[in-house]
Scaffold this motif. Structure first.
Motif, PDB file in Angstrom:
ATOM      1  N   PHE A 424      10.477 -10.590  -1.684  1.00  0.00           N
ATOM      2  CA  PHE A 424       9.844 -10.150  -0.645  1.00  0.00           C
ATOM      3  C   PHE A 424       8.772  -9.080  -1.262  1.00  0.00           C
ATOM      4  O   PHE A 424       7.623  -8.756  -0.603  1.00  0.00           O
ATOM      5  CB  PHE A 424      10.787  -9.411   0.508  1.00  0.00           C
ATOM      6  CG  PHE A 424      11.410 -10.179   1.266  1.00  0.00           C
ATOM      7  CD1 PHE A 424      10.677 -11.222   2.086  1.00  0.00           C
ATOM      8  CD2 PHE A 424      12.696 -10.541   1.290  1.00  0.00           C
ATOM      9  CE1 PHE A 424      11.230 -12.041   3.167  1.00  0.00           C
ATOM     10  CE2 PHE A 424      13.278 -11.422   2.205  1.00  0.00           C
ATOM     11  CZ  PHE A 424      12.598 -12.298   3.100  1.00  0.00           C
ATOM     12  N   THR A 425       9.274  -8.202  -2.256  1.00  0.00           N
ATOM     13  CA  THR A 425       8.328  -7.112  -2.762  1.00  0.00           C
ATOM     14  C   THR A 425       7.033  -8.008  -3.422  1.00  0.00           C
ATOM     15  O   THR A 425       5.837  -7.334  -3.112  1.00  0.00           O
ATOM     16  CB  THR A 425       8.933  -6.256  -3.844  1.00  0.00           C
ATOM     17  OG1 THR A 425      10.122  -5.672  -3.102  1.00  0.00           O
ATOM     18  CG2 THR A 425       8.127  -5.394  -4.440  1.00  0.00           C
ATOM     19  N   LEU A 431       0.191  -9.700  -0.471  1.00  0.00           N
ATOM     20  CA  LEU A 431      -0.678  -9.890   0.673  1.00  0.00           C
ATOM     21  C   LEU A 431      -1.721  -8.502   0.528  1.00  0.00           C
ATOM     22  O   LEU A 431      -2.809  -8.715   1.290  1.00  0.00           O
ATOM     23  CB  LEU A 431       0.273  -9.641   2.066  1.00  0.00           C
ATOM     24  CG  LEU A 431       1.194 -10.813   2.317  1.00  0.00           C
ATOM     25  CD1 LEU A 431       2.300 -10.565   3.397  1.00  0.00           C
ATOM     26  CD2 LEU A 431       0.193 -12.196   2.537  1.00  0.00           C
ATOM     27  N   ILE A 432      -1.280  -7.577   0.085  1.00  0.00           N
ATOM     28  CA  ILE A 432      -2.004  -6.393   0.056  1.00  0.00           C
ATOM     29  C   ILE A 432      -3.130  -6.534  -0.918  1.00  0.00           C
ATOM     30  O   ILE A 432      -4.260  -6.558  -0.572  1.00  0.00           O
ATOM     31  CB  ILE A 432      -1.372  -5.102  -0.368  1.00  0.00           C
ATOM     32  CG1 ILE A 432      -0.094  -4.831   0.579  1.00  0.00           C
ATOM     33  CG2 ILE A 432      -2.195  -3.950  -0.782  1.00  0.00           C
ATOM     34  CD1 ILE A 432       0.701  -3.839   0.050  1.00  0.00           C
ATOM     35  N   LEU A 433      -2.980  -7.441  -2.011  1.00  0.00           N
ATOM     36  CA  LEU A 433      -4.007  -7.555  -2.759  1.00  0.00           C
ATOM     37  C   LEU A 433      -5.040  -8.601  -2.314  1.00  0.00           C
ATOM     38  O   LEU A 433      -6.372  -8.519  -2.220  1.00  0.00           O
ATOM     39  CB  LEU A 433      -3.497  -8.343  -4.104  1.00  0.00           C
ATOM     40  CG  LEU A 433      -4.623  -8.682  -5.076  1.00  0.00           C
ATOM     41  CD1 LEU A 433      -5.417  -7.937  -5.714  1.00  0.00           C
ATOM     42  CD2 LEU A 433      -3.884  -9.393  -6.414  1.00  0.00           C
ATOM     43  N   THR A 434      -4.567  -9.800  -1.452  1.00  0.00           N
ATOM     44  CA  THR A 434      -5.378 -10.588  -0.731  1.00  0.00           C
ATOM     45  C   THR A 434      -6.111  -9.857   0.326  1.00  0.00           C
ATOM     46  O   THR A 434      -7.300 -10.346   0.425  1.00  0.00           O
ATOM     47  CB  THR A 434      -4.473 -11.548   0.091  1.00  0.00           C
ATOM     48  OG1 THR A 434      -3.894 -12.486  -1.116  1.00  0.00           O
ATOM     49  CG2 THR A 434      -5.434 -12.824   0.618  1.00  0.00           C
ATOM     50  N   TYR A 435      -5.703  -8.976   1.055  1.00  0.00           N
ATOM     51  CA  TYR A 435      -6.218  -8.171   2.192  1.00  0.00           C
ATOM     52  C   TYR A 435      -7.432  -7.357   1.214  1.00  0.00           C
ATOM     53  O   TYR A 435      -8.613  -7.263   1.794  1.00  0.00           O
ATOM     54  CB  TYR A 435      -5.439  -7.346   2.831  1.00  0.00           C
ATOM     55  CG  TYR A 435      -6.185  -6.634   4.044  1.00  0.00           C
ATOM     56  CD1 TYR A 435      -6.745  -7.106   4.990  1.00  0.00           C
ATOM     57  CD2 TYR A 435      -6.630  -5.180   3.803  1.00  0.00           C
ATOM     58  CE1 TYR A 435      -7.297  -6.404   6.002  1.00  0.00           C
ATOM     59  CE2 TYR A 435      -7.039  -4.360   4.681  1.00  0.00           C
ATOM     60  CZ  TYR A 435      -7.708  -4.920   5.816  1.00  0.00           C
ATOM     61  OH  TYR A 435      -8.182  -4.122   6.824  1.00  0.00           O
ATOM     62  N   GLY A 436      -7.299  -6.703   0.171  1.00  0.00           N
ATOM     63  CA  GLY A 436      -8.244  -6.008  -0.395  1.00  0.00           C
ATOM     64  C   GLY A 436      -9.152  -6.964  -0.987  1.00  0.00           C
ATOM     65  O   GLY A 436     -10.506  -6.576  -0.812  1.00  0.00           O
ATOM     66  N   LEU A 437      -9.083  -7.959  -1.455  1.00  0.00           N
ATOM     67  CA  LEU A 437     -10.097  -8.738  -2.074  1.00  0.00           C
ATOM     68  C   LEU A 437     -10.955  -9.374  -0.787  1.00  0.00           C
ATOM     69  O   LEU A 437     -11.984  -9.256  -0.933  1.00  0.00           O
ATOM     70  CB  LEU A 437      -9.439 -10.142  -2.651  1.00  0.00           C
ATOM     71  CG  LEU A 437      -8.802  -9.663  -3.905  1.00  0.00           C
ATOM     72  CD1 LEU A 437      -8.451 -10.952  -4.651  1.00  0.00           C
ATOM     73  CD2 LEU A 437      -9.965  -9.088  -5.099  1.00  0.00           C
ATOM     74  N   HIS A 438     -10.376  -9.704   0.289  1.00  0.00           N
ATOM     75  CA  HIS A 438     -11.030 -10.131   1.397  1.00  0.00           C
ATOM     76  C   HIS A 438     -11.996  -9.038   1.991  1.00  0.00           C
ATOM     77  O   HIS A 438     -13.253  -9.350   2.305  1.00  0.00           O
ATOM     78  CB  HIS A 438     -10.034 -10.673   2.493  1.00  0.00           C
ATOM     79  CG  HIS A 438     -10.840 -10.810   3.885  1.00  0.00           C
ATOM     80  ND1 HIS A 438     -11.334 -12.132   4.130  1.00  0.00           N
ATOM     81  CD2 HIS A 438     -11.016 -10.051   4.974  1.00  0.00           C
ATOM     82  CE1 HIS A 438     -12.017 -12.121   5.474  1.00  0.00           C
ATOM     83  NE2 HIS A 438     -11.653 -10.976   5.853  1.00  0.00           N
TER      84      HIS A 438
END
Length: 463
Positions: A424-425, A431-438
């Motif tokens: 989960f971590t 997810l945080i990395l994906t949102y930042g790249l987006h």
């Protein structure tokens, strides 16, 4: 050196019998057997054989190898298994078991046909782990890692020293195969290699050992057994398991640290631990009513005066059958039954308590209310008045060898709480990395800029 432990004729039985003698007289952690044999050899002066219970150290093993290779052929075959213990020979070897059901047939035939052989039942695992280096130093050549197919294409020269290493696996790390199946496969590899060497008529010396022990058995020194009073030196004594025999052979084994049964009376739970009455010197349990056969086994523990019941029985009903999907046999503990003064409470356990037919089943806790591996079955009203909990529970109802449990299939799942937390971590970080790249990819620059050298932009005004 090997001539001092020469095994002529039926020497296989005598040589491997030494393993059983050593294992019975002295065992300690991380002891690995070593077997050496040769197609040719002569008598030489050698160190005296190790005494019973003696563990061969690295220096002693080096002296044995040096003396053996001084007169033996210098084409050396090293069969290095991942793990090996004396118990593997006693449990699966035809010398002490069924001749038609042996996992070491080729090895025994090879020892019978060899001119000299050496058996070291107890060698320090640190020393066996350095066998490759010791042989490389003695032969002054680099090891070649081989398999039977590659060896068949290789032409050996008796005048040139070679060190051929064959790596062999062990049971618990090969796709859930049983230990016996893997040992039988390793024995086939040894047989193939021996056939190739005999067909080429090249003299050789072979060594069979392992990197570590497959079973570590802790032996309590006699000095720890206190004769008089002692302080802070007591050692917890593990009682033997309950053993049911049919026609002189053991077929059911059961052990648990606690066998707790609880009854709801007047709104309160009354608990009684059956373990002191079941295991150890104070055991008063009777096994009348128990039976076992090829497909079903039933262990009945009979007690008296439990929770004010004159007659009390704890019954474990098990069965085994072949499953086509997994292509192997499995055993399940179908039911756990309480019979008390003519009444019955039945719990279904088949959904959670199961293991391969060759294994035993072990679980840290089997309970009807914690983790709920036991479910009320037919008589729901009476079963709901009872609660069962077995701590450090282990049972085996089929394929029992001797008086020891087989390899245990543990109930602990692969995905432990720690693994779930890590997953989960990791998912959250992804997810945080994906949102930042987006967000970075959504940035846009201006497509037009004002020219400072050009005319200013005029905006007409109207009155």
């Amino acid at each position: 050196e090997m001539a001092d432990m020469k095994v002529p004729g039926r020497g296989c039985t005598a040589a491997l019998a030494v393993l059983l003698t050593f294992s019975a007289l002295g065992r300690c952690a991380e002891q690995v057997p070593l077997i050496m044999w040769s197609s040719e050899g002569s008598a030489t002066t050698s160190p005296s054989p190790p005494a019973a219970g003696h563990v061969v150290s690295g220096d002693q093993l080096e002296s044995y190898l040096r003396a053996a290779l001084s007169s033996s052929p210098h084409n050396v075959l090293l069969f290095m298994q991942e793990r090996l213990s004396v118990d593997d020979f006693t449990m699966y070897g035809g010398v002490f078991g069924n001749k038609q059901d042996s996992s070491f047939t080729n090895l025994e035939v090879t020892l019978q046909s060899s001119t000299t052989s050496l058996v070291l039942p107890a060698v320090d695992s640190l020393a066996t782990g350095e066998v490759t280096g010791l042989l490389q130093e003695q032969l002054d050549t680099s090891p070649l890692y081989m398999d039977p197919e590659t060896l068949a294409q290789l032409r050996l020269n008796a005048s040139v020293a070679t060190l051929l290493v064959f790596r062999l696996p062990y049971g618990t790390g090969v796709d859930m195969m049983s230990t016996k199946d893997v040992l039988s496969g390793n024995d086939d590899v040894i047989g193939q290699v021996m056939n190739i060497m005999n067909s080429q008529s090249v003299p050789y010396t072979a060594v069979y050992t392992a990197l570590s022990a497959s079973r570590t058995i802790e032996d309590v020194p006699l000095s720890l057994h206190s004769v008089g009073r002692s302080l802070l030196q007591s050692r917890q004594k593990i009682s033997p398991p309950v053993e049911f025999q049919e026609k002189g052979s053991t077929c059911i084994l059961l052990w648990a640290e606690n066998l707790n049964v609880e009854l709801l009376r007047s709104g309160k739970w009354e608990r009684h631990d059956l373990a002191p009455m079941t295991f150890g010197e104070s055991s008063r349990v009777k096994l009348s009513g128990s039976f076992c056969n090829a497909s079903h086994s039933r262990l009945v523990l009979n007690y008296e005066n439990v929770l004010n019941f004159r007659s009390f029985k704890l019954i474990f009903a098990m069965s085994q059958r072949h499953y086509k999907v997994s292509a192997r046999r499995w055993f399940t503990m179908d039911q756990v039954v309480l019979e008390y003064d003519g009444q019955k409470a039945t719990f279904n356990a088949s959904r959670y308590v199961y293991a391969p037919a060759e294994y035993s089943y072990r679980c840290e806790s089997v309970s009807s209310f914690r983790y709920a591996q036991l479910f009320p079955h037919s008589d729901k009203d009476r079963a709901n008045q009872w609660r069962l909990s077995f701590d450090d529970f282990q049972i085996q109802g089929f394929n029992v060898t001797g008086q020891d449990f087989s390899y245990a299939s543990d109930c602990a799942s692969f995905f432990t709480p720690g693994i779930w937390m890590g997953l989960f971590t990791s998912l959250l970080m992804v997810l945080i990395l994906t949102y930042g790249l987006h967000m970075i990819l959504q940035l846009r620059t201006m497509d037009r800029f004002d020219d400072p050298k050009g005319p200013a932009i005029s905006v007409p005004q109207t009155e």
